[in-house]
Write a protein that holds these residues in place. Structure first.
Motif, PDB file in Angstrom:
ATOM      1  N   THR C  67      33.665  17.043  45.648  1.00  0.00           N
ATOM      2  CA  THR C  67      32.917  17.986  44.404  1.00  0.00           C
ATOM      3  C   THR C  67      31.681  18.703  45.142  1.00  0.00           C
ATOM      4  OG1 THR C  67      31.529  15.893  44.426  1.00  0.00           O
ATOM      5  CG2 THR C  67      33.153  16.173  42.791  1.00  0.00           C
ATOM      6  N   GLY C  68      31.609  18.323  46.159  1.00  0.00           N
ATOM      7  CA  GLY C  68      30.568  19.377  46.841  1.00  0.00           C
ATOM      8  C   GLY C  68      30.835  20.461  47.484  1.00  0.00           C
ATOM      9  N   PHE C  69      32.145  20.698  47.633  1.00  0.00           N
ATOM     10  CA  PHE C  69      32.870  21.956  48.044  1.00  0.00           C
ATOM     11  C   PHE C  69      32.965  22.820  46.808  1.00  0.00           C
ATOM     12  CE2 PHE C  69      36.786  24.421  48.806  1.00  0.00           C
ATOM     13  CZ  PHE C  69      36.346  25.003  49.928  1.00  0.00           C
ATOM     14  N   GLY C  70      33.318  22.208  45.554  1.00  0.00           N
ATOM     15  CA  GLY C  70      33.192  23.001  44.361  1.00  0.00           C
ATOM     16  C   GLY C  70      31.922  23.338  44.009  1.00  0.00           C
ATOM     17  N   TYR C  71      30.685  22.860  44.387  1.00  0.00           N
ATOM     18  CA  TYR C  71      29.324  23.051  44.076  1.00  0.00           C
ATOM     19  C   TYR C  71      28.965  24.152  45.091  1.00  0.00           C
ATOM     20  CZ  TYR C  71      24.324  22.517  44.532  1.00  0.00           C
ATOM     21  OH  TYR C  71      22.965  22.846  44.645  1.00  0.00           O
ATOM     22  N   LEU C  72      29.455  24.032  46.250  1.00  0.00           N
ATOM     23  CA  LEU C  72      29.177  25.311  46.950  1.00  0.00           C
ATOM     24  C   LEU C  72      29.845  26.506  46.663  1.00  0.00           C
ATOM     25  CD1 LEU C  72      28.088  25.688  50.021  1.00  0.00           C
ATOM     26  CD2 LEU C  72      30.425  25.140  51.107  1.00  0.00           C
ATOM     27  N   LEU C  73      30.834  26.404  46.183  1.00  0.00           N
ATOM     28  CA  LEU C  73      31.653  27.422  45.567  1.00  0.00           C
ATOM     29  C   LEU C  73      30.828  28.208  44.391  1.00  0.00           C
ATOM     30  CD1 LEU C  73      35.234  26.320  45.333  1.00  0.00           C
ATOM     31  CD2 LEU C  73      34.396  28.155  46.926  1.00  0.00           C
ATOM     32  N   SER C  74      30.324  27.397  43.678  1.00  0.00           N
ATOM     33  CA  SER C  74      29.554  27.742  42.285  1.00  0.00           C
ATOM     34  C   SER C  74      28.295  28.403  42.907  1.00  0.00           C
ATOM     35  CB  SER C  74      29.457  26.775  41.338  1.00  0.00           C
ATOM     36  OG  SER C  74      28.472  25.690  41.874  1.00  0.00           O
ATOM     37  N   LYS C  75      27.555  27.627  43.666  1.00  0.00           N
ATOM     38  CA  LYS C  75      26.238  28.077  44.150  1.00  0.00           C
ATOM     39  C   LYS C  75      26.443  29.448  44.734  1.00  0.00           C
ATOM     40  CE  LYS C  75      22.756  26.226  47.259  1.00  0.00           C
ATOM     41  NZ  LYS C  75      23.150  26.026  48.679  1.00  0.00           N
ATOM     42  N   GLY C  76      27.394  29.533  45.728  1.00  0.00           N
ATOM     43  CA  GLY C  76      27.698  30.867  46.191  1.00  0.00           C
ATOM     44  C   GLY C  76      27.974  32.089  45.220  1.00  0.00           C
ATOM     45  N   VAL C  77      28.894  31.993  44.298  1.00  0.00           N
ATOM     46  CA  VAL C  77      28.957  32.927  43.308  1.00  0.00           C
ATOM     47  C   VAL C  77      27.954  33.164  42.469  1.00  0.00           C
ATOM     48  CG1 VAL C  77      30.113  31.611  41.555  1.00  0.00           C
ATOM     49  CG2 VAL C  77      31.056  33.765  42.182  1.00  0.00           C
ATOM     50  N   ILE C  78      27.281  32.258  42.101  1.00  0.00           N
ATOM     51  CA  ILE C  78      25.781  32.617  41.193  1.00  0.00           C
ATOM     52  C   ILE C  78      25.086  33.327  42.283  1.00  0.00           C
ATOM     53  CG2 ILE C  78      23.915  31.675  40.152  1.00  0.00           C
ATOM     54  CD1 ILE C  78      25.609  29.390  39.116  1.00  0.00           C
ATOM     55  N   GLU C  79      24.613  32.931  43.520  1.00  0.00           N
ATOM     56  CA  GLU C  79      23.915  33.750  44.107  1.00  0.00           C
ATOM     57  C   GLU C  79      24.262  35.414  44.475  1.00  0.00           C
ATOM     58  OE1 GLU C  79      22.065  30.024  46.774  1.00  0.00           O
ATOM     59  OE2 GLU C  79      23.410  31.878  47.956  1.00  0.00           O
ATOM     60  N   GLU C  80      25.526  35.472  44.614  1.00  0.00           N
ATOM     61  CA  GLU C  80      26.232  36.655  45.040  1.00  0.00           C
ATOM     62  C   GLU C  80      26.165  37.665  43.551  1.00  0.00           C
ATOM     63  OE1 GLU C  80      26.933  37.137  48.054  1.00  0.00           O
ATOM     64  OE2 GLU C  80      27.899  38.982  48.168  1.00  0.00           O
ATOM     65  N   VAL C  81      26.358  37.121  42.607  1.00  0.00           N
ATOM     66  CA  VAL C  81      26.446  37.597  41.176  1.00  0.00           C
ATOM     67  C   VAL C  81      24.843  38.236  40.852  1.00  0.00           C
ATOM     68  CG1 VAL C  81      26.362  37.684  38.697  1.00  0.00           C
ATOM     69  CG2 VAL C  81      28.327  36.682  40.259  1.00  0.00           C
ATOM     70  N   ASP C  82      23.926  37.499  41.279  1.00  0.00           N
ATOM     71  CA  ASP C  82      22.645  37.767  41.095  1.00  0.00           C
ATOM     72  C   ASP C  82      22.300  38.813  42.071  1.00  0.00           C
ATOM     73  OD1 ASP C  82      22.314  35.827  39.257  1.00  0.00           O
ATOM     74  OD2 ASP C  82      21.269  34.461  40.525  1.00  0.00           O
ATOM     75  N   LYS C  83      22.878  38.801  43.176  1.00  0.00           N
ATOM     76  CA  LYS C  83      22.573  39.967  44.234  1.00  0.00           C
ATOM     77  C   LYS C  83      23.210  41.229  44.216  1.00  0.00           C
ATOM     78  CE  LYS C  83      22.472  37.975  48.472  1.00  0.00           C
ATOM     79  NZ  LYS C  83      23.374  37.708  49.995  1.00  0.00           N
ATOM     80  N   VAL C  84      24.388  41.254  43.672  1.00  0.00           N
ATOM     81  CA  VAL C  84      25.377  42.306  43.697  1.00  0.00           C
ATOM     82  C   VAL C  84      25.853  42.752  42.396  1.00  0.00           C
ATOM     83  CG1 VAL C  84      25.966  42.482  46.012  1.00  0.00           C
ATOM     84  CG2 VAL C  84      27.592  41.583  44.515  1.00  0.00           C
ATOM     85  N   GLY C  85      25.862  41.823  41.399  1.00  0.00           N
ATOM     86  CA  GLY C  85      26.130  42.167  39.924  1.00  0.00           C
ATOM     87  C   GLY C  85      27.371  41.595  39.590  1.00  0.00           C
ATOM     88  N   PHE C  86      28.276  42.074  39.008  1.00  0.00           N
ATOM     89  CA  PHE C  86      29.586  41.678  38.396  1.00  0.00           C
ATOM     90  C   PHE C  86      30.672  41.344  39.595  1.00  0.00           C
ATOM     91  CE2 PHE C  86      33.827  42.102  36.748  1.00  0.00           C
ATOM     92  CZ  PHE C  86      33.749  41.070  35.616  1.00  0.00           C
ATOM     93  N   LEU C  87      30.846  42.187  40.475  1.00  0.00           N
ATOM     94  CA  LEU C  87      31.785  42.317  41.582  1.00  0.00           C
ATOM     95  C   LEU C  87      31.381  41.064  42.417  1.00  0.00           C
ATOM     96  CD1 LEU C  87      32.567  45.859  42.523  1.00  0.00           C
ATOM     97  CD2 LEU C  87      33.947  44.305  41.446  1.00  0.00           C
ATOM     98  N   GLY C  88      30.364  40.447  42.291  1.00  0.00           N
ATOM     99  CA  GLY C  88      29.767  39.307  43.227  1.00  0.00           C
ATOM    100  C   GLY C  88      30.712  38.170  42.677  1.00  0.00           C
ATOM    101  N   ALA C  89      31.297  37.887  41.648  1.00  0.00           N
ATOM    102  CA  ALA C  89      31.950  36.947  41.116  1.00  0.00           C
ATOM    103  C   ALA C  89      33.273  36.713  41.773  1.00  0.00           C
ATOM    104  CB  ALA C  89      32.429  37.079  39.424  1.00  0.00           C
ATOM    105  N   PHE C  90      33.724  37.736  42.362  1.00  0.00           N
ATOM    106  CA  PHE C  90      35.129  38.054  43.079  1.00  0.00           C
ATOM    107  C   PHE C  90      34.906  37.744  44.753  1.00  0.00           C
ATOM    108  CE2 PHE C  90      35.628  40.214  39.395  1.00  0.00           C
ATOM    109  CZ  PHE C  90      37.029  39.605  38.762  1.00  0.00           C
ATOM    110  N   THR C  91      33.516  37.591  45.016  1.00  0.00           N
ATOM    111  CA  THR C  91      33.330  37.355  46.639  1.00  0.00           C
ATOM    112  C   THR C  91      32.579  36.193  46.965  1.00  0.00           C
ATOM    113  OG1 THR C  91      31.330  38.865  46.555  1.00  0.00           O
ATOM    114  CG2 THR C  91      33.630  39.916  47.185  1.00  0.00           C
ATOM    115  N   GLY C  92      31.626  35.849  45.888  1.00  0.00           N
ATOM    116  CA  GLY C  92      30.484  34.999  46.292  1.00  0.00           C
ATOM    117  C   GLY C  92      31.161  33.304  46.718  1.00  0.00           C
ATOM    118  N   GLY C  93      31.969  33.046  45.820  1.00  0.00           N
ATOM    119  CA  GLY C  93      32.772  31.684  45.947  1.00  0.00           C
ATOM    120  C   GLY C  93      33.313  31.628  47.526  1.00  0.00           C
TER     121      GLY C  93
END
Lengths: 149, 336, 121
Positions: C67-93
């Motif tokens: 579950t922590g791995f899943g949490y890491l994915l979500s944390k990464g994707v949210i941070e990336e979206v905040d940083k680079v916008g929409f396309l971050g959804a495809f790279t952050g996780g």
């Protein structure tokens, strides 16, 4: 032997009655203590690396490195499956179980060659985990974008 | 056509003797209650081979060669070779027996293959199509786990209803001349599917087929269970045996302690951690060839109804949500 | 050093594993399905902002289970979206999971090169 739907239903009921159940309480106790122990080891490692002034990201990576490497070693030595027999989900759910699910088919299918054997079969369990994990993260990202953005 | 005495049963009228039997078993089987009866017990179940599949083939080769030697026959004396196993395309038998140069029928009945082989072999001899027939079956724990379940080193728990695939191979030589126990009746099972989906409970999937063939055998031969010293199903294990008792009982077939199961005989479930018992093609093959055959020769038992049972599972189709069809074949074998 | 902190990691990790065990015993789910379910759950709980509390409570007890791995994915994707916008959804996780996945691949390969398959007796 009749094979009407009614008979089949009745038969399936009899199978339920006659089949021994898993010792769920015992299994849960094993899972709790083994899973807890692996996490405790993870936490100790984390505190050690933090005390050595590693950043949060690096610490997390180093903890994973040690846990995954240990799991690979134990799997190769045939010990992880022995632990898994007793501990059940306690050794499946942690990251070490994820590593075990990649290492075990890799070793087993080595006889079928490095590409379609080892290389392909490594992902029989890990593949779906990545597929659905990554996809979920994309959805989470998109939703986050539209709600927060 | 009076050989056919019923929908399922044929009477083998001409003498068909089982003139020899050989059993090659794995280490765990050797440590079990029947260990001392096997012709050979492997210390290392790789048998010096590089893969489990090759090891399985080697078990076939050794067992079939030994059966021939014991019968004092050469490859040229054998009219037909009948064999099968659990691996895709019957890989275990094909590769183990490819150097034999005997006309070959590869057969598949999952874990009932040994019964299928003896049934067909006996009918071939009775039909006058051959004098000597070599038949058998085998399986290997590791290759079966790999094909049907999960990698051996994956840390999973085996459910309490599971069975343990027997490693080994058993073979017999059937002959129209000689001496030994005779095959007298062959009752061929139908495909029976009781709607079981749990591949961790094969005994439950197969017990319906076993009951069906047992009912057919007793109805068509007019015999009662008392007639046999031993009635041995193939690899039903504890759950399957309990189901057979229940449902055969409901059909009016009552066993007097003579009902057993090769999978229950071959392992000590308590100490060997085999849960419900042994399974696999080798289960009935080595238990009959090693244990029951010797008891028949020594006249410790005068007859046996051997009923190898098989789960006709296809992993791809199972994953598509299908239930597990099963089969069982009964052969009556009687000491002279 | 706070002994309770370690106890919390132990209890959190143990509890998550018990949930997995109950699912295995009650629903006959295979371990592959359990792992997928846990990653997806972790990612969703992360996305909803709930897993953060489990993490704050349990530390490694929340990150070591899958579950922590899943949490890491979500944390990464949210941070990336905040940083680079929409396309971050495809790279952050995957970016956040890159280390873990690479380590697992490399060690699986190494283990397979070193060890031979052997039987289970």
């Amino acid at each position: 032997m009749e094979t009407t739907e009614k008979k089949k239903k009745e038969y399936q009921q009899a199978v339920k009655v006659l089949s021994p159940n898993s010792h769920i309480i015992k299994n849960c106790i094993w899972a709790f203590f083994s899973g807890g122990t692996i996490c405790l080891i993870g936490h100790i490692l984390r505190r050690i690396f933090e005390s050595l002034n590693y950043s949060e990201d690096k610490t997390a990576l180093l903890v994973n490195l040690i846990l995954i490497a240990s799991s690979a070693l134990l799997t190769g030595l045939g010990l992880y499956s022995k632990m898994g027999k007793k501990c059940g989900a306690g050794t499946v759910v942690p990251i070490t179980g994820f590593a075990n699910s990649m290492v075990s088919p890799s070793i087993e299918y080595k006889t079928q060659g490095f590409i379609l054997g080892l290389g392909a079969k490594m992902f029989t369990v890990a593949g779906p985990v990545l597929v659905y994990g990554i996809t979920t993260s994309v959805i989470v990202g998109i939703i986050h974008y539209f709600i927060m953005g | 056509m009076n050989k056919r005495i019923g929908r399922h049963t044929v009477k083998i009228e001409k003498p068909v003797y089982i003139i020899s039997a050989a059993s090659y078993a794995g280490k765990k089987e050797g440590e079990g209650p029947l260990g001392k009866y096997f012709d050979f017990v492997a210390k290392d179940i790789m048998l010096g081979e590089k893969s489990w599949e090759k090891a399985e083939s080697m078990f076939f080769k050794k067992a079939f060669e030994t059966a021939l030697q014991k019968a004092e026959k050469n490859f040229d004396d054998i009219d037909y070779l009948l064999a099968g196993d659990l691996l895709n395309q019957c890989g275990g038998s094909t590769f183990g027996l490819r150097d034999f140069k005997i006309p070959y029928f590869g057969i598949y009945g999952a874990c009932s293959t040994f019964g299928e082989a003896i049934s067909l072999g006996s009918m071939l001899i009775d039909g006058g199509f051959g004098k000597n027939i070599l038949c058998g079956a085998g399986s290997h724990f590791c290759s079966a786990e790999k094909q049907f379940r999960s990698p051996l080193e994956l840390g999973t728990q085996r459910p309490p209803t599971s069975t343990w695939t027997v490693t080994g191979s058993g073979a017999v030589v059937l002959s129209s001349e000689g001496s030994g126990p005779r095959v007298t009746y062959v009752t061929t099972g139908r495909i029976i599917d009781m709607g079981i989906k749990d591949s961790g409970n094969m005994g439950a999937a197969m017990a319906g087929a076993a009951c069906d063939v047992i009912e057919a055998h007793f109805n068509e031969t007019g015999r009662t269970p008392d007639y046999y010293d031993v009635i041995a199903t193939g690899d039903l294990g504890d759950v399957g045996k309990a189901l057979v008792k229940k449902y055969a009982g409901e059909a009016g077939i009552i066993f007097n302690n003579n009902l057993t199961d090769c999978g229950i005989e071959i392992f000590d479930n308590e100490t060997q951690d085999t849960h419900c018992g042994g399974s696999g093609c080798a289960c009935s093959a080595v238990t009959f060839s090693g244990y029951f055959y010797k008891k028949l020769l020594k006249k410790e038992i005068k007859n046996i109804l051997l009923i190898p049972t098989g789960a006709l599972m296809n992993t791809d189709i199972s994953q598509q949500g299908e239930t597990i069809p099963a089969i069982a074949h009964a052969v009556a074998i009687e000491a002279e | 050093m706070d002994i309770l902190e370690y106890l919390r990691a132990f209890i959190t990790g143990g509890t998550i594993c018990v949930i997995g065990q109950i699912l295995i015993d009650k629903t006959k789910l295979t371990s592959a399905r359990i792992l997928v379910l846990f990653v997806v759950s972790g990612c969703i709980l992360g996305g909803l902002g709930i897993y953060k509390y489990i993490y704050d409570f349990g530390g490694a007890g929340a990150t070591v289970p899958l579950t922590g791995f899943g949490y890491l994915l979500s944390k990464g994707v949210i941070e990336e979206v905040d940083k680079v916008g929409f396309l971050g959804a495809f790279t952050g996780g995957l970016k956040s999971a890159a280390g873990g996945v690479t380590i697992a691949v490399v060690f699986s390969l190494l283990a397979a090169l070193i060890f031979k398959p052997k039987d289970k007796n």
